[in-house]
Design a protein around this motif. Sequence first.
Motif, PDB file in Angstrom:
ATOM      1  N   HIS A  50       0.854  -1.181   0.000  1.00 33.76           N
ATOM      2  CA  HIS A  50       0.000   0.000   0.000  1.00 33.76           C
ATOM      3  C   HIS A  50       0.894   1.237   0.000  1.00 33.76           C
ATOM      4  CE1 HIS A  50      -3.860  -2.048   1.012  1.00 33.76           C
ATOM      5  NE2 HIS A  50      -3.010  -2.969   1.434  1.00 33.76           N
ATOM      6  N   ARG A  63      -3.532   3.499  -0.785  1.00 31.62           N
ATOM      7  CA  ARG A  63      -4.054   2.776  -1.954  1.00 31.62           C
ATOM      8  C   ARG A  63      -3.158   1.568  -2.197  1.00 31.62           C
ATOM      9  NH1 ARG A  63      -0.439   4.080  -5.959  1.00 31.62           N
ATOM     10  NH2 ARG A  63       0.596   6.061  -5.599  1.00 31.62           N
ATOM     11  N   LEU A  64      -3.790   0.501  -2.694  1.00 35.54           N
ATOM     12  CA  LEU A  64      -3.039  -0.689  -3.051  1.00 35.54           C
ATOM     13  C   LEU A  64      -2.260  -0.410  -4.325  1.00 35.54           C
ATOM     14  CD1 LEU A  64      -2.471  -3.722  -2.510  1.00 35.54           C
ATOM     15  CD2 LEU A  64      -4.397  -4.207  -4.037  1.00 35.54           C
ATOM     16  N   ASP A 142      -9.601  -7.905   4.310  1.00 36.79           N
ATOM     17  CA  ASP A 142      -9.114  -8.027   2.929  1.00 36.79           C
ATOM     18  C   ASP A 142      -7.797  -7.257   2.856  1.00 36.79           C
ATOM     19  OD1 ASP A 142      -8.604  -7.910   0.211  1.00 36.79           O
ATOM     20  OD2 ASP A 142     -10.560  -7.099  -0.334  1.00 36.79           O
ATOM     21  N   ALA A 144      -6.154  -6.201   0.516  1.00 39.11           N
ATOM     22  CA  ALA A 144      -6.068  -5.227  -0.571  1.00 39.11           C
ATOM     23  C   ALA A 144      -6.767  -3.915  -0.241  1.00 39.11           C
ATOM     24  CB  ALA A 144      -6.666  -5.821  -1.848  1.00 39.11           C
ATOM     25  N   THR A 145      -7.467  -3.861   0.882  1.00 36.22           N
ATOM     26  CA  THR A 145      -8.228  -2.651   1.201  1.00 36.22           C
ATOM     27  C   THR A 145      -7.885  -2.154   2.589  1.00 36.22           C
ATOM     28  OG1 THR A 145     -10.074  -3.912   2.116  1.00 36.22           O
ATOM     29  CG2 THR A 145     -10.161  -3.409  -0.246  1.00 36.22           C
ATOM     30  N   GLY A 146      -8.372  -0.985   2.891  1.00 38.95           N
ATOM     31  CA  GLY A 146      -8.253  -0.425   4.228  1.00 38.95           C
ATOM     32  C   GLY A 146      -7.103   0.545   4.384  1.00 38.95           C
ATOM     33  N   HIS A 147      -7.044   1.095   5.566  1.00 39.96           N
ATOM     34  CA  HIS A 147      -5.961   1.997   5.936  1.00 39.96           C
ATOM     35  C   HIS A 147      -5.546   1.663   7.359  1.00 39.96           C
ATOM     36  CE1 HIS A 147      -9.718   3.969   7.108  1.00 39.96           C
ATOM     37  NE2 HIS A 147      -9.038   4.459   8.107  1.00 39.96           N
TER      38      HIS A 147
END
Length: 193
Positions: A50, A63-64, A142, A144-147
Amino acid sequence: MPLHVPPAPAPALRTVLTALGSPTAVREARTPSLRMAEGPVTPELPLPVHVLDRTDPAGTSTRLAAWRFLIRCGERSVAAADTMLTPDGWAFSHFFEGPYITATERALRQAENMKQSFQPRLLSVPELYMLTLWLHGDCAADGATGHPAPSDLLVPLAPAPPGIASHRPHRFAEFLPLLTHRLTAAPLLSSPA
């Protein structure tokens, strides 16, 4: 505690396996240790990469950018492979080697000895030329998502920027003020007089 490595998208893994099986891709890679590897090489430990885009009063934004695989030969990692998301899906990006591979392995071993379980990710801060192991507290999330959550840990990988200790875990909430200060000071340092 065990680390809960998130599963990489199957197409990302396939592109790395295809590149590893291509004599041209391996031969043209700027990774002498991969070219000289004796024995089978395998992609392991897929980590989502990220990028920290924003730290301001409105919050943080990430962002990934890639999925990174450590490439093992025998008992050690000899290189890494990055994939990138394209309009057609996941594609192989490049092989590389350098200090971040060893630093990533060291930080992962360090995290395995912690009392809490984590989901490992990588967080890049391009403006500071810094890469951290991001230990996310929600192991079922997931990848691939989040912060970063306030209680997530960031472990700066070596080489870290001056004044930031490598391999020292920091809670994100405690580390964010330092990052914010460094990121807002960076444009002042680079602007012409």
